[in-house]
Design a protein around this motif. Structure first.
Motif, PDB file in Angstrom:
ATOM      1  N   PHE A 127       0.830  -0.883  -0.609  1.00  0.00           N
ATOM      2  CA  PHE A 127      -0.113   0.181  -0.384  1.00  0.00           C
ATOM      3  C   PHE A 127       0.550   0.975   0.169  1.00  0.00           C
ATOM      4  N   THR A 128       2.041   1.235   0.953  1.00  0.00           N
ATOM      5  CA  THR A 128       2.853   2.330   0.534  1.00  0.00           C
ATOM      6  C   THR A 128       3.287   2.778  -0.551  1.00  0.00           C
ATOM      7  N   ALA A 129       4.346   1.694  -0.818  1.00  0.00           N
ATOM      8  CA  ALA A 129       4.937   1.861  -2.060  1.00  0.00           C
ATOM      9  C   ALA A 129       3.787   1.722  -3.563  1.00  0.00           C
ATOM     10  N   ASP A 130       2.498   1.699  -3.283  1.00  0.00           N
ATOM     11  CA  ASP A 130       1.585   1.439  -4.433  1.00  0.00           C
ATOM     12  C   ASP A 130       0.975   3.226  -4.638  1.00  0.00           C
ATOM     13  N   VAL A 131       0.904   3.696  -3.192  1.00  0.00           N
ATOM     14  CA  VAL A 131       0.563   5.020  -2.703  1.00  0.00           C
ATOM     15  C   VAL A 131       1.195   6.043  -3.145  1.00  0.00           C
ATOM     16  N   ALA A 132       2.690   5.943  -3.230  1.00  0.00           N
ATOM     17  CA  ALA A 132       4.169   6.600  -3.441  1.00  0.00           C
ATOM     18  C   ALA A 132       3.906   6.375  -4.473  1.00  0.00           C
ATOM     19  N   HIS A 133       4.020   5.291  -5.459  1.00  0.00           N
ATOM     20  CA  HIS A 133       4.016   5.874  -7.419  1.00  0.00           C
ATOM     21  C   HIS A 133       3.046   6.714  -7.261  1.00  0.00           C
ATOM     22  N   GLU A 134       1.846   6.481  -7.438  1.00  0.00           N
ATOM     23  CA  GLU A 134       0.582   6.922  -7.766  1.00  0.00           C
ATOM     24  C   GLU A 134       0.833   8.900  -7.512  1.00  0.00           C
ATOM     25  N   LEU A 135       1.380   8.779  -6.304  1.00  0.00           N
ATOM     26  CA  LEU A 135       1.265  10.567  -6.277  1.00  0.00           C
ATOM     27  C   LEU A 135       2.382  10.773  -6.799  1.00  0.00           C
ATOM     28  N   ARG A 136       3.391  10.388  -7.567  1.00  0.00           N
ATOM     29  CA  ARG A 136       4.337  10.882  -8.143  1.00  0.00           C
ATOM     30  C   ARG A 136       4.609  11.338  -8.806  1.00  0.00           C
ATOM     31  N   THR A 137       3.498  11.108 -10.293  1.00  0.00           N
ATOM     32  CA  THR A 137       2.844  11.777 -11.710  1.00  0.00           C
ATOM     33  C   THR A 137       2.177  12.849 -11.533  1.00  0.00           C
ATOM     34  N   PRO A 138       1.145  13.088 -10.174  1.00  0.00           N
ATOM     35  CA  PRO A 138       0.285  13.991 -10.606  1.00  0.00           C
ATOM     36  C   PRO A 138       0.385  15.329  -9.496  1.00  0.00           C
ATOM     37  N   LEU A 139       2.288  15.250  -9.094  1.00  0.00           N
ATOM     38  CA  LEU A 139       2.585  15.561  -8.125  1.00  0.00           C
ATOM     39  C   LEU A 139       3.705  16.201  -9.005  1.00  0.00           C
ATOM     40  N   THR A 140       4.205  15.562 -10.064  1.00  0.00           N
ATOM     41  CA  THR A 140       5.408  16.810 -10.687  1.00  0.00           C
ATOM     42  C   THR A 140       4.210  17.676 -11.468  1.00  0.00           C
ATOM     43  N   GLY A 141       3.013  16.751 -12.004  1.00  0.00           N
ATOM     44  CA  GLY A 141       2.472  18.084 -12.665  1.00  0.00           C
ATOM     45  C   GLY A 141       2.402  19.281 -12.133  1.00  0.00           C
ATOM     46  N   LEU A 142       2.137  19.120 -10.833  1.00  0.00           N
ATOM     47  CA  LEU A 142       1.734  20.363  -9.769  1.00  0.00           C
ATOM     48  C   LEU A 142       2.952  21.124  -9.473  1.00  0.00           C
ATOM     49  N   HIS A 143       3.887  20.397  -9.383  1.00  0.00           N
ATOM     50  CA  HIS A 143       5.124  21.560  -9.179  1.00  0.00           C
ATOM     51  C   HIS A 143       5.378  22.300 -10.344  1.00  0.00           C
ATOM     52  N   ALA A 144       4.902  21.440 -11.495  1.00  0.00           N
ATOM     53  CA  ALA A 144       5.824  22.462 -12.761  1.00  0.00           C
ATOM     54  C   ALA A 144       4.027  23.309 -12.628  1.00  0.00           C
ATOM     55  N   ALA A 145       3.213  23.037 -12.637  1.00  0.00           N
ATOM     56  CA  ALA A 145       2.152  24.484 -12.384  1.00  0.00           C
ATOM     57  C   ALA A 145       2.123  25.315 -11.410  1.00  0.00           C
ATOM     58  N   ALA A 146       2.678  24.932 -10.634  1.00  0.00           N
ATOM     59  CA  ALA A 146       2.702  25.948  -8.993  1.00  0.00           C
ATOM     60  C   ALA A 146       4.339  26.827  -9.646  1.00  0.00           C
ATOM     61  N   GLU A 147       5.619  26.345 -10.735  1.00  0.00           N
ATOM     62  CA  GLU A 147       6.902  26.940 -10.223  1.00  0.00           C
ATOM     63  C   GLU A 147       5.894  28.334 -11.645  1.00  0.00           C
ATOM     64  N   LEU A 148       4.682  28.150 -13.002  1.00  0.00           N
ATOM     65  CA  LEU A 148       4.100  29.175 -13.357  1.00  0.00           C
ATOM     66  C   LEU A 148       3.015  30.085 -13.132  1.00  0.00           C
ATOM     67  N   LEU A 149       3.249  30.107 -11.286  1.00  0.00           N
ATOM     68  CA  LEU A 149       2.024  31.089 -10.755  1.00  0.00           C
ATOM     69  C   LEU A 149       3.004  32.070 -10.875  1.00  0.00           C
ATOM     70  N   PRO A 150       2.678  33.517 -10.817  1.00  0.00           N
ATOM     71  CA  PRO A 150       2.825  34.606 -10.981  1.00  0.00           C
ATOM     72  C   PRO A 150       3.682  34.870  -9.452  1.00  0.00           C
ATOM     73  N   PRO A 151       4.378  35.876  -8.419  1.00  0.00           N
ATOM     74  CA  PRO A 151       4.895  35.927  -8.042  1.00  0.00           C
ATOM     75  C   PRO A 151       3.760  36.635  -6.644  1.00  0.00           C
ATOM     76  N   GLY A 152       4.513  35.778  -5.377  1.00  0.00           N
ATOM     77  CA  GLY A 152       3.388  36.541  -4.269  1.00  0.00           C
ATOM     78  C   GLY A 152       3.440  36.214  -3.490  1.00  0.00           C
TER      79      GLY A 152
END
Length: 417
Positions: free
Chosen positions: A221-246
């Motif tokens: 369960f721990t390994a599955d959760v970590a692997h499943e979260l990794r892909t959306p988090l990569t996209g979320l991190h990329a999206a956060a980098e595009l936000l305007p400063p503030g």
């Protein structure tokens, strides 16, 4: 002097042997006394009847004026005083005593003139028979006791060996080896009756299998959760980098970074759980490595090298262990934080409230924190797992004067570079 016993000869085997010996001795003593009393009464009774019969013959011969037999006489020398007094009181009786160096049965009765007529019979044969019987009873009892004790100890030792084997498996399971099983042959053969030891072994094997199944499910369960979260988090991190400063952007990026760290920790734990981690060992100087870890942490941590040492270790994993210990000391403890190198022993100490009792007693547990502490309990769990991969031993305790102390003991390199 302490007795040197076999590994299986624990207190249970000793107690059983003592119990069997005591019971055998008591039974042998009881039977021996019964046989001795019975045979002695019969032997003495026959000798007494013979002595009284000869006393009657001697009395008739004395009253008829005939010559007395050689073993009969009036007030003979050697007649026991107690029997003489009995005869002078007008009664007849018998007594066994030693006369002229040999056992003698005396019979005496009253005659005219306030004197005693006595007859003596050689009692040597009867006395020898009783003595031989007593010796035979002692030897046969000793042989019977010895044989019974040997058989009893052999039977008990079979049980104690099985109990010790079960205890060894239980200790292996408690140490984390969930593949350990007792595999008692009695539990696999439905035809053979199962005793209590087999029932305990079966229960222990069942418990280990259940624990192993639950642990594997948790690890998956721990390994599955970590692997499943990794892909959306990569996209979320990329999206956060595009936000305007503030300020809102900083908060979003901070939470995304924390979530990525948690995911990476979960992935690392899943790799440690799988047992497939391999060392890339090389000789490393502990003093210099500790300095690098502290600099990389960006914390105010004092490094004290009492005695430097070179160890065979995986530098990346050791830096991970020490980094987690230093981070935990600053996050959950209080300054000053001291990292000490003393040969192959590295300690990290803070001056906060110390570790929780459960952690000192059982080690860190993932997703468990106490006392309002922040975090998920993964940092120290990873440190322990990486230390095991390194072949090191990581322990936790609380200092007497306050503060938490983590001690890492590393294997020393066979040759310095």
């Amino acid at each position: 002097m302490r007795l040197l016993l076999a590994r299986w000869a624990g207190p249970l085997a000793v107690k059983a042997a003592v119990f069997i010996t005591v019971m055998c001795c008591a039974l042998a003593a009881l039977l021996g006394v019964l046989v001795h009393v019975s045979v002695t009464d019969q032997t003495v009774g026959n000798a007494r009847d013979l002595a009284l019969s000869r006393l009657s013959d001697a009395t008739r011969a004395y009253e008829a004026g005939d010559t007395l037999l050689p073993n009969a006489g009036v007030d003979p020398e050697g007649l026991p005083d107690s029997l003489r007094a009995l005869a002078l009181s007008g009664r007849r009786g018998t007594v066994v005593s030693t006369h002229r160096g040999r056992p003698t049965m005396w019979a005496a009765g009253p005659i005219q003139g306030h004197r005693a007529l006595a007859v003596e019979i050689d009692y040597s044969q009867q006395s020898g028979t009783i003595a031989g019987l007593d010796t035979s009873i002692l030897w046969s009892s000793a042989l019977a006791i010895g044989a019974t004790v040997l058989v009893g100890v052999f039977a008990v030792s079979r049980v104690t060996r099985r109990l010790h084997a079960t205890a060894r498996v239980a200790r292996r399971i408690s140490a984390g080896d969930l593949d350990a099983r007792v595999d008692d042959p009695r539990t696999k053969d439905p035809v053979r009756p199962q005793d209590e030891v087999a029932a305990v072994a079966a229960a222990l094997d069942s418990m280990a299998a259940s624990l192993q199944s639950k642990l594997l499910s948790e690890q998956r369960f721990t390994a599955d959760v970590a692997h499943e979260l990794r892909t959306p988090l990569t996209g979320l991190h990329a999206a956060a980098e595009l936000l305007p400063p503030g300020r809102p952007t900083e908060l979003v990026r901070d939470r995304v970074a924390a979530l990525r760290t948690l995911t990476e920790d979960l992935l690392e734990i899943s790799r440690l759980d799988s047992g497939r981690e391999r060392l890339e060992a090389d000789a490393e100087g502990l003093g210099a490595l500790a300095e690098r870890v502290v600099r990389a942490s960006g914390t105010e941590t004092e490094v004290r090298v009492v005695r430097d040492a070179v160890v065979e270790t995986d530098r990346r994993r050791l830096e991970r262990v020490l980094g987690n210990l230093v981070a935990n000391a600053h996050k959950h403890g209080a300054a000053p934080v001291l990292l000490t190198v003393h040969g192959p022993v590295v300690t990290v100490r803070d001056h906060g409230g110390g570790y929780p009792e459960y952690l000192v007693a059982h080690g860190p547990q993932r997703f468990r924190t106490e006392g309002g502490a922040k975090g998920h309990g993964l940092g120290l769990t990873i440190a322990v797992g990486q230390a095991e991969v390194l072949g090191a031993r990581l322990s936790f305790r609380n200092a007497v004067d306050g503060g938490a102390v983590a001690t890492l003991i590393l294997p020393v390199a066979s040759q310095a570079r």
